[in-house]
Design a protein around this motif. Sequence first.
Motif, short mmCIF file in Angstrom:
data_model
loop_
_atom_site.label_atom_id
_atom_site.label_comp_id
_atom_site.label_asym_id
_atom_site.label_seq_id
_atom_site.Cartn_x
_atom_site.Cartn_y
_atom_site.Cartn_z
N TRP A 10 0.84 -1.20 0.00
CA TRP A 10 0.00 0.00 0.00
C TRP A 10 0.87 1.25 0.00
N ARG A 11 1.96 1.23 0.77
CA ARG A 11 2.84 2.41 0.82
C ARG A 11 3.45 2.71 -0.54
N GLU A 12 3.82 1.66 -1.25
CA GLU A 12 4.41 1.85 -2.58
C GLU A 12 3.40 2.46 -3.54
N GLU A 13 2.14 2.12 -3.37
CA GLU A 13 1.11 2.58 -4.30
C GLU A 13 0.47 3.91 -3.88
N ASN A 14 0.76 4.37 -2.66
CA ASN A 14 0.10 5.58 -2.15
C ASN A 14 1.08 6.55 -1.50
N LYS A 15 2.20 6.75 -2.14
CA LYS A 15 3.23 7.63 -1.58
C LYS A 15 2.74 9.06 -1.40
N ASP A 16 1.78 9.45 -2.21
CA ASP A 16 1.25 10.83 -2.09
C ASP A 16 0.42 11.04 -0.85
N LYS A 17 0.00 9.95 -0.21
CA LYS A 17 -0.84 10.06 0.99
C LYS A 17 -0.03 10.01 2.28
N LEU A 18 1.26 9.77 2.18
CA LEU A 18 2.10 9.59 3.36
C LEU A 18 2.57 10.92 3.92
N GLU A 19 2.60 11.01 5.25
CA GLU A 19 3.16 12.18 5.93
C GLU A 19 4.62 11.92 6.26
N THR A 20 5.40 12.98 6.29
CA THR A 20 6.78 12.85 6.76
C THR A 20 6.76 12.79 8.28
N PRO A 21 7.84 12.28 8.91
CA PRO A 21 7.90 12.30 10.37
C PRO A 21 7.71 13.71 10.94
N GLU A 22 8.21 14.72 10.23
CA GLU A 22 8.08 16.10 10.69
C GLU A 22 6.61 16.53 10.69
N LEU A 83 12.21 1.01 11.35
CA LEU A 83 10.94 1.34 10.72
C LEU A 83 11.16 1.90 9.32
N PRO A 84 10.19 1.72 8.44
CA PRO A 84 10.31 2.27 7.08
C PRO A 84 10.21 3.79 7.09
N SER A 85 10.49 4.37 5.97
CA SER A 85 10.43 5.82 5.84
C SER A 85 9.03 6.33 6.16
N GLY A 86 8.95 7.40 6.93
CA GLY A 86 7.67 7.97 7.30
C GLY A 86 7.14 7.51 8.64
N TRP A 87 7.75 6.44 9.19
CA TRP A 87 7.35 5.93 10.50
C TRP A 87 8.32 6.45 11.56
N LEU A 88 7.88 6.49 12.81
CA LEU A 88 8.77 6.87 13.90
C LEU A 88 8.29 6.26 15.20
N TRP A 89 9.24 6.11 16.13
CA TRP A 89 8.92 5.60 17.47
C TRP A 89 8.63 6.79 18.39
N CYS A 236 2.67 6.06 12.28
CA CYS A 236 2.77 6.37 10.86
C CYS A 236 1.68 7.39 10.53
N SER A 237 1.60 7.76 9.27
CA SER A 237 0.61 8.76 8.85
C SER A 237 -0.81 8.24 9.09
N LEU A 238 -1.74 9.16 9.24
CA LEU A 238 -3.13 8.79 9.52
C LEU A 238 -3.70 7.92 8.41
N ALA A 239 -3.38 8.22 7.16
CA ALA A 239 -3.91 7.44 6.04
C ALA A 239 -3.46 5.99 6.12
N GLU A 240 -2.19 5.78 6.49
CA GLU A 240 -1.69 4.40 6.60
C GLU A 240 -2.29 3.71 7.83
N GLN A 241 -2.48 4.44 8.91
CA GLN A 241 -3.15 3.88 10.08
C GLN A 241 -4.53 3.36 9.70
N GLN A 242 -5.27 4.15 8.95
CA GLN A 242 -6.62 3.77 8.55
C GLN A 242 -6.60 2.54 7.65
N GLU A 243 -5.58 2.42 6.81
CA GLU A 243 -5.46 1.23 5.95
C GLU A 243 -5.14 0.00 6.78
N ILE A 244 -4.27 0.15 7.78
CA ILE A 244 -3.94 -0.97 8.67
C ILE A 244 -5.20 -1.44 9.39
#
Length: 325
Positions: A10-22, A83-89, A236-244
């Motif tokens: 999903w991350r590979e197909e939806n890079k435009d929906k991902l938030e940066t850690p910042e 963690l992959p890019s865009g994720w943080l602890w 991770c970004s809200l969009a990825e959380q919702q997909e999970i």
Amino acid sequence: DFYFKLTAQWREENKDKLETPEQLLARIKQEREARYEQQLQEWKAAVKEWEESGKSGKRPARSRMPKPVSTMAEEEISHLESLPSGWLWLTAESVGIVQLGRQRSPKNRSKDYPTKYIRAANITEQGLDLDDVLDMDFLPHELSAYRLEKGDLVLSEASGSAAQVGKPAIWDDQIPNCCFQNTVIRHQPYCRDYAVYLLWLYRFLYVSGKFAQVAGGVGINHLSAFKFAQIALPLCSLAEQQEIVRLLEERFAAIEQQEREIDSALNQAEMLRQSILKKAFTGQLVPQDPRDEPASVLLERIKAEREKAAQNNHSKKTRKKKTTA
């Protein structure tokens, strides 16, 4: 695997929906500041109500300024997965307010202000069991501190078994003005949209034994609000959380459907077993031959054979006695 492998494609197909850690941190900071301002207003209202009620009970405590939100230091996460890019602890206390409930004591027995509250016994692996909810006194100005809000995460803080510590559930405003006891930890996310994702994450930490590893104590195991606040959470970004959440709910729904089908099949098998046994002993298991002797004749023949056998045994015993004499 829960953390990020489920949505790798999903991350590979939806890079435009991902938030940066910042961006993720900025969102949490903004929500945290808004929540703190709300707490201050609630505190001022509680103090005013306390004063107007004759200063009964303790003066409401002012909410503490939350700690700065920042990513965890390298030495704190060196033992954790990369963690992959865009994720943080982040620690649990960076994501939301961690609070222990009110202690139950004789002085807090329901009298003037009986208020429903949940305790660890109300939290089950299937969610909240609200069939047996107790009550105790919460003064009006105390409600703002202990009242549960929709989207709050509640976890069992103590148990005789370490494996039962950290059992999570989500509050959905089932009971108005319901509070919580000190056998329960409340985690109130700054970003309310994170609540369902965090619920699934806490379920994972519970069933995998992560909470049990953190808990301690003799006789009664405690997770403690302090220990829970320091637990590292993968965000991770809200969009990825919702997909999970969508994927997990879809897969668990399929598992539950399979369990229902298995239970149904087992019930049918048991009924079939009973039916076969019944037919076996009522003459219905095999086709009947009209030339077979009736059951009444069979019973009479068995009775006659028993009587004949009894007479033969009596005759043998009589002859044996005569011979011995």
